[in-house]
Design a protein around this motif. Structure first.
Motif, PDB file in Angstrom:
ATOM      1  N   ILE A  70       0.859   0.947  -2.538  1.00  0.00           N
ATOM      2  CA  ILE A  70      -0.108   0.750  -1.459  1.00  0.00           C
ATOM      3  C   ILE A  70       0.567   0.815  -0.099  1.00  0.00           C
ATOM      4  N   GLY A  71       1.863   0.553  -0.074  1.00  0.00           N
ATOM      5  CA  GLY A  71       2.593   0.620   1.181  1.00  0.00           C
ATOM      6  C   GLY A  71       2.644   2.019   1.757  1.00  0.00           C
ATOM      7  N   GLY A  72       2.576   3.026   0.909  1.00  0.00           N
ATOM      8  CA  GLY A  72       2.591   4.408   1.375  1.00  0.00           C
ATOM      9  C   GLY A  72       1.382   4.749   2.221  1.00  0.00           C
ATOM     10  N   ALA A  73       0.295   4.031   2.034  1.00  0.00           N
ATOM     11  CA  ALA A  73      -0.908   4.285   2.824  1.00  0.00           C
ATOM     12  C   ALA A  73      -0.725   3.879   4.280  1.00  0.00           C
ATOM     13  N   PHE A  74       0.246   3.010   4.546  1.00  0.00           N
ATOM     14  CA  PHE A  74       0.478   2.563   5.917  1.00  0.00           C
ATOM     15  C   PHE A  74       1.500   3.423   6.657  1.00  0.00           C
TER      16      PHE A  74
ATOM     17  N   ALA B  46      -6.105  -1.343   5.437  1.00  0.00           N
ATOM     18  CA  ALA B  46      -6.062  -2.621   4.717  1.00  0.00           C
ATOM     19  C   ALA B  46      -7.438  -2.982   4.164  1.00  0.00           C
ATOM     20  N   ALA B  47      -8.482  -2.735   4.941  1.00  0.00           N
ATOM     21  CA  ALA B  47      -9.838  -3.029   4.466  1.00  0.00           C
ATOM     22  C   ALA B  47     -10.204  -2.138   3.282  1.00  0.00           C
ATOM     23  N   ALA B  48      -9.800  -0.875   3.340  1.00  0.00           N
ATOM     24  CA  ALA B  48     -10.114   0.043   2.238  1.00  0.00           C
ATOM     25  C   ALA B  48      -9.339  -0.318   0.970  1.00  0.00           C
TER      26      ALA B  48
ATOM     27  N   TYR C 289      -9.026  -2.975  -4.294  1.00  0.00           N
ATOM     28  CA  TYR C 289      -8.078  -2.540  -5.319  1.00  0.00           C
ATOM     29  C   TYR C 289      -6.889  -3.491  -5.420  1.00  0.00           C
ATOM     30  N   THR C 290      -6.422  -3.949  -4.270  1.00  0.00           N
ATOM     31  CA  THR C 290      -5.271  -4.835  -4.258  1.00  0.00           C
ATOM     32  C   THR C 290      -5.619  -6.205  -4.825  1.00  0.00           C
TER      33      THR C 290
ATOM     34  N   GLY D  37      -4.450 -10.083  -7.116  1.00  0.00           N
ATOM     35  CA  GLY D  37      -5.060 -11.387  -6.890  1.00  0.00           C
ATOM     36  C   GLY D  37      -4.757 -11.931  -5.502  1.00  0.00           C
ATOM     37  N   ALA D  38      -4.314 -13.173  -5.458  1.00  0.00           N
ATOM     38  CA  ALA D  38      -4.067 -13.849  -4.179  1.00  0.00           C
ATOM     39  C   ALA D  38      -2.906 -13.227  -3.401  1.00  0.00           C
ATOM     40  N   ALA D  39      -2.035 -12.505  -4.074  1.00  0.00           N
ATOM     41  CA  ALA D  39      -0.910 -11.865  -3.388  1.00  0.00           C
ATOM     42  C   ALA D  39      -1.371 -10.753  -2.446  1.00  0.00           C
ATOM     43  N   ALA D  40      -2.617 -10.328  -2.570  1.00  0.00           N
ATOM     44  CA  ALA D  40      -3.142  -9.281  -1.690  1.00  0.00           C
ATOM     45  C   ALA D  40      -3.106  -9.708  -0.230  1.00  0.00           C
ATOM     46  N   SER D  41      -3.188 -11.003   0.022  1.00  0.00           N
ATOM     47  CA  SER D  41      -3.193 -11.465   1.409  1.00  0.00           C
ATOM     48  C   SER D  41      -1.900 -11.113   2.135  1.00  0.00           C
TER      49      SER D  41
END
Length: 99
Positions: A72-76, A11-13, A17-18, A23-27
């Motif tokens: 980005i979900g694939g990274a998890f 998540a930190a990495a 990019y997110t 924007g704010a949806a990254a949270s």
């Protein structure tokens, strides 16, 4: 414990990019897997329902990864492998019947 650490690092990495992309949806895009990965840690601290917490966390992270279209979900998703391994490891532990 390792799964939650890896989730936080991923998540930190992905945060720069997110945030640039969403924007704010990254949270919540990054927050949902992090919160889900903390469930097994909390269950272990409490000492109850560890298998249930592992299963719930694995399902949430998998569903979130698929919901995000494996972007980005694939990274998890590698964390799911660790959670499933933890479930199998807990289920494989059996008390010794020899005296």
């Amino acid at each position: 414990m390792v799964g939650s650490g890896i989730t936080v690092l991923v998540a930190a990495a992905l945060t720069p990019y997110t945030v640039d992309d969403s924007g704010a949806a990254a949270s919540y895009l990054l927050g949902v897997p992090v919160v889900a990965a903390m469930l097994p840690v909390l269950a272990q601290r409490i000492g109850r329902l560890t298998v249930v917490a592992d299963v719930v966390a694995a399902l949430i992270i998998t569903a979130w990864g698929l919901l995000l279209g494996l972007g980005i979900g694939g990274a998890f998703l590698p964390v799911v492998v660790l959670l499933v391994a933890g479930i199998v490891g807990i289920r494989a532990q059996r008390p010794s019947t020899t005296v």
